[in-house]
Design an enzyme around this catalytic site. Structure first.
Site, mmCIF file in Angstrom:
data_model
loop_
_atom_site.group_PDB
_atom_site.id
_atom_site.type_symbol
_atom_site.label_atom_id
_atom_site.label_comp_id
_atom_site.label_asym_id
_atom_site.label_seq_id
_atom_site.Cartn_x
_atom_site.Cartn_y
_atom_site.Cartn_z
ATOM 1 N N LYS A 6 0.817 -1.213 0.000
ATOM 2 C CA LYS A 6 0.000 0.000 0.000
ATOM 3 C C LYS A 6 0.848 1.259 0.000
ATOM 4 O O LYS A 6 0.583 2.205 -0.757
ATOM 5 C CB LYS A 6 -0.928 -0.001 1.222
ATOM 6 C CG LYS A 6 -1.704 1.307 1.430
ATOM 7 C CD LYS A 6 -2.654 1.598 0.281
ATOM 8 C CE LYS A 6 -3.230 3.008 0.359
ATOM 9 N NZ LYS A 6 -4.012 3.266 1.563
ATOM 10 N N LYS B 19 2.366 11.274 5.620
ATOM 11 C CA LYS B 19 2.532 10.146 6.540
ATOM 12 C C LYS B 19 2.785 8.850 5.782
ATOM 13 O O LYS B 19 3.680 8.071 6.123
ATOM 14 C CB LYS B 19 1.286 10.028 7.421
ATOM 15 C CG LYS B 19 1.302 8.871 8.412
ATOM 16 C CD LYS B 19 0.541 7.655 7.902
ATOM 17 C CE LYS B 19 -0.932 7.933 7.722
ATOM 18 N NZ LYS B 19 -1.690 6.721 7.287
#
Length: 302
Positions: free
Chosen positions: A171, A240
């Protein structure tokens, strides 16, 4: 298969996913720090909980859709966390927490006899609402067989491995590649504008050639050329995700030269526009440096 599920994190992604589970006939108990978010799901048929422990008391399988590894860990393992109630069997983490976060979560859950499914999603808010997300799951095969019918309500799913963290790595690599495509396309748009070339025409040409990407085909026409900048994913969250990817690359000794450059641009954009600024506004610092503004119309100057 149990029809009683829990869902923690009723945000932009979590709310439409929880709604899809309710529509599929599941009894869904929800928790979120936002009382308004809970109230909206209750109207749709969910049951409300006042903390994660109440969620796991009502459901054997709980799904998480939360913004950071720290919040995920606290919801699962902290005071009033999921593991403080008996009966919990499986936690499905749909968040993007990075490989290390997934391993910490899995180890903490295993200590309480709870199985972990590392299952981040890709496809944005529109994909969550339409059930067209791409899901990647890492967990033991027997766990995957049990949760697959639940996850198919969200889109297409691939079992990518048996070890927690494998799906997370895929991911964050995906997200880094995606933001890098947006960054270079944004630079190309500003260069075209500065040179007197219609940026919309540039994208038309690129999308028939080898430079096309999700950024050029979707994000730029819908959210950049229109100047709406409302794709729905925050610069802070993107930063992030990129950090998580580059941290793992550093730990494994893999140089990420292009990825590091994309991270620098994200850092600048977040500093100028705030962590809540939309990811598609990544172009604005580049426009500022070049002294032009790219828009749906042609030839506007900053």
């Amino acid at each position: 298969m149990t029809k009683k599920l829990g869902f923690i994190g009723i945000g932009r992604m979590g709310a439409p996913m929880a709604r899809r589970l309710i529509a599929a006939g599941y009894s869904v108990t929800v928790f979120d720090p936002s009382a308004d978010a809970i109230a909206e799901l209750v109207k749709a048929g969910a049951q409300a909980a006042s903390n994660p422990a109440e969620v796991s008391a009502a459901a054997e399988i709980v799904l998480l859709s939360l913004p950071t590894p720290e919040i995920v860990k606290d919801a699962a393992l902290g005071a009033n966390g999921l593991t403080t109630s008996a009966g919990l069997r499986i936690v499905i983490d749909l968040s993007t927490t990075g490989p290390r976060g997934a391993k910490v979560l899995a180890e903490g859950l295993a200590a309480h006899g709870v199985g972990a499914v590392d299952c981040p999603v890709s496809g944005g808010v529109a994909g969550a609402a339409s059930g067209k997300l791409s899901l990647m799951a890492a967990c033991a095969p027997e766990l995957f067989a049990e949760v697959e019918p639940i996850l198919l309500n969200f889109g297409k799913i691939t079992h990518v491995g048996n070890e927690p963290g494998q799906a997370q790595l895929i991911k964050v690599i995906n997200n880094l590649m995606s933001v890098t495509a947006l960054a270079i396309a944004s630079e190309g748009l500003v260069l075209a504008q500065k040179a007197g070339i219609d940026p919309a025409m540039l994208m038309q040409v690129v999308n028939t050639g080898s430079g096309r990407s999700n950024a050029s085909e979707d994000k730029i026409p819908k959210y950049v050329l229109t100047r709406s900048f409302d794709f729905g994913f925050a610069l802070g969250l993107s930063a992030k995700d990129v950090r998580l990817c580059l941290d793992e690359a550093e730990a494994l000794g893999v140089p990420m030269i292009v990825g590091s450059a994309a991270r620098q641009l994200l850092t600048v954009a977040k500093g100028q526009l705030g962590a809540d600024g939309d990811l598609t506004a990544l172009i604005k610092p580049i426009e500022g440096w070049a002294g032009v503004e790219v828009g749906d119309g042609f030839g506007s100057k900053a």
